[in-house]
Design a protein around this motif. Structure first.
Motif, PDB file in Angstrom:
ATOM      1  N   UNK A   1      91.239  27.815-103.128  1.00 44.90           N
ATOM      2  CA  UNK A   1      91.843  28.043-102.244  1.00 44.90           C
ATOM      3  C   UNK A   1      93.832  27.474-101.929  1.00 44.90           C
ATOM      4  N   UNK A   2      93.524  26.635-101.366  1.00 49.36           N
ATOM      5  CA  UNK A   2      94.734  25.948-101.572  1.00 49.36           C
ATOM      6  C   UNK A   2      95.986  26.840-102.457  1.00 49.36           C
ATOM      7  N   UNK A   3      95.061  25.824-103.969  1.00 48.68           N
ATOM      8  CA  UNK A   3      96.242  26.402-104.606  1.00 48.68           C
ATOM      9  C   UNK A   3      96.258  27.401-104.681  1.00 48.68           C
ATOM     10  N   UNK A   4      95.617  28.902-104.686  1.00 44.26           N
ATOM     11  CA  UNK A   4      96.674  30.420-104.530  1.00 44.26           C
ATOM     12  C   UNK A   4      97.052  30.309-103.650  1.00 44.26           C
ATOM     13  N   UNK A   5      96.640  29.838-101.947  1.00 40.67           N
ATOM     14  CA  UNK A   5      97.362  30.208-101.101  1.00 40.67           C
ATOM     15  C   UNK A   5      98.970  29.700-101.336  1.00 40.67           C
ATOM     16  N   UNK A   6      99.048  28.775-102.287  1.00 47.30           N
ATOM     17  CA  UNK A   6     100.565  28.153-102.282  1.00 47.30           C
ATOM     18  C   UNK A   6     101.323  28.064-103.381  1.00 47.30           C
ATOM     19  N   UNK A   7     100.514  29.273-104.390  1.00 51.83           N
ATOM     20  CA  UNK A   7     101.125  30.296-105.351  1.00 51.83           C
ATOM     21  C   UNK A   7     101.667  31.390-104.723  1.00 51.83           C
ATOM     22  N   UNK A   8     101.179  32.173-104.126  1.00 55.03           N
ATOM     23  CA  UNK A   8     101.109  33.131-103.724  1.00 55.03           C
ATOM     24  C   UNK A   8     101.793  33.856-102.332  1.00 55.03           C
ATOM     25  N   UNK A   9     101.986  32.515-101.287  1.00 59.75           N
ATOM     26  CA  UNK A   9     102.757  32.512-100.145  1.00 59.75           C
ATOM     27  C   UNK A   9     103.599  31.261-100.161  1.00 59.75           C
TER      28      UNK A   9
ATOM     29  N   UNK B   1      97.609  36.804 -95.408  1.00 64.70           N
ATOM     30  CA  UNK B   1      96.688  35.928 -96.266  1.00 64.70           C
ATOM     31  C   UNK B   1      95.343  35.847 -95.206  1.00 64.70           C
ATOM     32  N   UNK B   2      95.141  35.687 -94.769  1.00 61.50           N
ATOM     33  CA  UNK B   2      94.038  35.768 -93.984  1.00 61.50           C
ATOM     34  C   UNK B   2      92.813  37.306 -94.306  1.00 61.50           C
ATOM     35  N   UNK B   3      93.523  38.084 -94.713  1.00 63.13           N
ATOM     36  CA  UNK B   3      92.883  38.753 -95.476  1.00 63.13           C
ATOM     37  C   UNK B   3      92.104  38.376 -96.735  1.00 63.13           C
ATOM     38  N   UNK B   4      93.047  37.750 -97.179  1.00 66.73           N
ATOM     39  CA  UNK B   4      92.796  37.365 -98.872  1.00 66.73           C
ATOM     40  C   UNK B   4      91.997  36.160 -98.687  1.00 66.73           C
TER      41      UNK B   4
ATOM     42  N   UNK C   1      98.045  30.063-111.564  1.00 68.25           N
ATOM     43  CA  UNK C   1      97.427  29.735-110.142  1.00 68.25           C
ATOM     44  C   UNK C   1      95.960  28.722-110.499  1.00 68.25           C
ATOM     45  N   UNK C   2      95.401  27.746-111.766  1.00 68.65           N
ATOM     46  CA  UNK C   2      94.858  26.432-111.175  1.00 68.65           C
ATOM     47  C   UNK C   2      95.994  26.047-111.587  1.00 68.65           C
ATOM     48  N   UNK C   3      96.568  24.827-110.812  1.00 70.94           N
ATOM     49  CA  UNK C   3      97.936  24.514-110.821  1.00 70.94           C
ATOM     50  C   UNK C   3      97.595  22.798-111.132  1.00 70.94           C
ATOM     51  N   UNK C   4      96.625  22.185-111.201  1.00 70.37           N
ATOM     52  CA  UNK C   4      96.778  21.502-111.767  1.00 70.37           C
ATOM     53  C   UNK C   4      95.705  20.906-112.757  1.00 70.37           C
ATOM     54  N   UNK C   5      95.383  22.143-113.494  1.00 68.73           N
ATOM     55  CA  UNK C   5      94.640  22.131-114.988  1.00 68.73           C
ATOM     56  C   UNK C   5      93.191  21.895-114.500  1.00 68.73           C
ATOM     57  N   UNK C   6      92.525  21.944-113.774  1.00 64.34           N
ATOM     58  CA  UNK C   6      90.921  21.174-112.907  1.00 64.34           C
ATOM     59  C   UNK C   6      90.188  22.197-113.305  1.00 64.34           C
ATOM     60  N   UNK C   7      90.633  22.905-114.316  1.00 67.92           N
ATOM     61  CA  UNK C   7      89.325  24.933-114.644  1.00 67.92           C
ATOM     62  C   UNK C   7      89.063  25.059-113.275  1.00 67.92           C
ATOM     63  N   UNK C   8      89.279  25.069-112.304  1.00 68.95           N
ATOM     64  CA  UNK C   8      89.004  25.835-111.220  1.00 68.95           C
ATOM     65  C   UNK C   8      90.485  26.004-110.405  1.00 68.95           C
TER      66      UNK C   8
END
Length: 339
Positions: free
Chosen positions: A150-158, A177-180, A140-147
């Protein structure tokens, strides 16, 4: 095309894990991340529980007259307890004194309080939670910045759904997605929509975090409260665990659950469970296993009975805290120098 289909499947299974209370389907799928859940479509004949009871500190019998194996697993966690069994006494004591005790002493006052001991035990028991966060972090840490934003999580998951929303799917992805996102915002304590590992742990395992209890209750009630009145009545309570097809005799546990609802769940006897009653049901807090074990270890090692432990007191009772069996000192160091 194959990669797109794989990403779609991975996204769906991830969604199902993180929306763990959603009962849109009869059973959940086995997660690609290795988090196991049961799947199936038949009417349940065994009780399915939403209760998040604390796991025991050890499955072993707690009998100090025989051995201290229970205490070892409670204090170290199962995996580390097994590792210490292969250490000679000298190395076992060294690691207990120079590494573990120093880590337990959070305020660095030279003593281990009962509270510090309890927190250490809780930490050892939650290692599987930390491991699951570490295992998923890189996905989920797509850009590797240590965080993880929500956008990263949403894009990977959905991601697949966002690229091409489908209306013929059995899952309501907009609702999921709304609940997440709602849960992510509650877990995100500083409100920057960027989760560090502690916040991501709260998002993945909300039942283990005090500030997440309200969202756990809210999600549970949304799943079970079919008539939308903000309560869980007996029919909804039973219906969440069991659905009769009218052909088979009702299992005995169903009658038992009806009795449990009337005598214990519905505390004010109004025929339904409100938020507080639902919280008491799914997140019981009757007994703190870590606190009980901390008191036990304190009693065993506190030689001068001043309510706190010195390093010497702990080392004098090291066999209570950690195990030690082997005698080949050099071989043991080679095998277990990673601690």
């Amino acid at each position: 095309m194959v990669g797109q289909e794989k990403r779609k499947r991975d996204g769906e299974t991830t969604v199902l894990r993180h929306a763990q209370f959603v009962r849109m389907i009869r059973a959940l799928l086995l997660l690609c991340f290795g988090l196991c859940v049961v799947c199936g479509s038949s009417k349940p004949t065994e009780k399915k529980s939403r209760v998040h009871e604390e796991e025991p500190l050890s499955r072993l019998q707690h009998d100090d007259k025989k051995n201290y194996d229970y205490d070892h697993e409670a204090f170290l966690g199962q995996d580390q307890a097994k590792a210490f069994e292969h250490l000679p006494p000298e190395e076992s004591k060294r690691r207990l004194g120079s590494i573990i005790v120093n880590k337990m002493d959070r305020n660095k006052d030279g003593f281990i309080s009962e509270e510090e001991l309890k927190d250490w035990i809780k930490s050892a028991q939650k290692k599987h939670v930390y491991d699951s966060v570490e295992h998923q972090w890189k996905d989920f840490d797509v850009n590797g910045d240590g965080l993880i934003s929500w956008e990263e999580y949403r894009n990977v998951t959905y991601g697949s759904y966002l690229e091409g929303p489908q209306t013929d799917t059995e899952y309501n992805y907009d609702q999921m997605m709304s609940r997440d996102e709602r849960r992510f915002r509650v877990a995100d304590t500083n409100g920057d929509l960027m989760a560090d590992k502690h916040e991501f742990s709260a998002f993945l395992h909300p039942e283990d975090h005090q500030h997440m209890k309200d969202i756990v209750v809210q999600e549970t009630m949304e799943d079970i409260d079919k008539n939308g009145d903000g309560f869980i009545d007996l029919k909804e309570y039973i219906g969440d665990m069991y659905t009769s097809d009218g052909e088979e005799e009702e299992p005995e546990w169903v009658a038992s659950e009806r009795q449990q609802f009337s005598e214990f769940r519905d505390k004010n006897n109004d025929g339904k469970m409100d938020k507080e009653e639902t919280l008491d049901w799914i997140l019981p807090s009757d007994y703190d296993h870590a606190e009980a074990e901390a008191k036990h270890l304190m009693h065993e090692a506190d030689a001068n009975q001043d309510g706190k432990l010195t390093k010497s007191e702990i080392l004098n009772k090291y066999e209570t805290f950690v195990g030690s069996q082997v005698t080949d000192f050099g071989e043991a160091l080679l095998r277990h120098d990673e601690f």
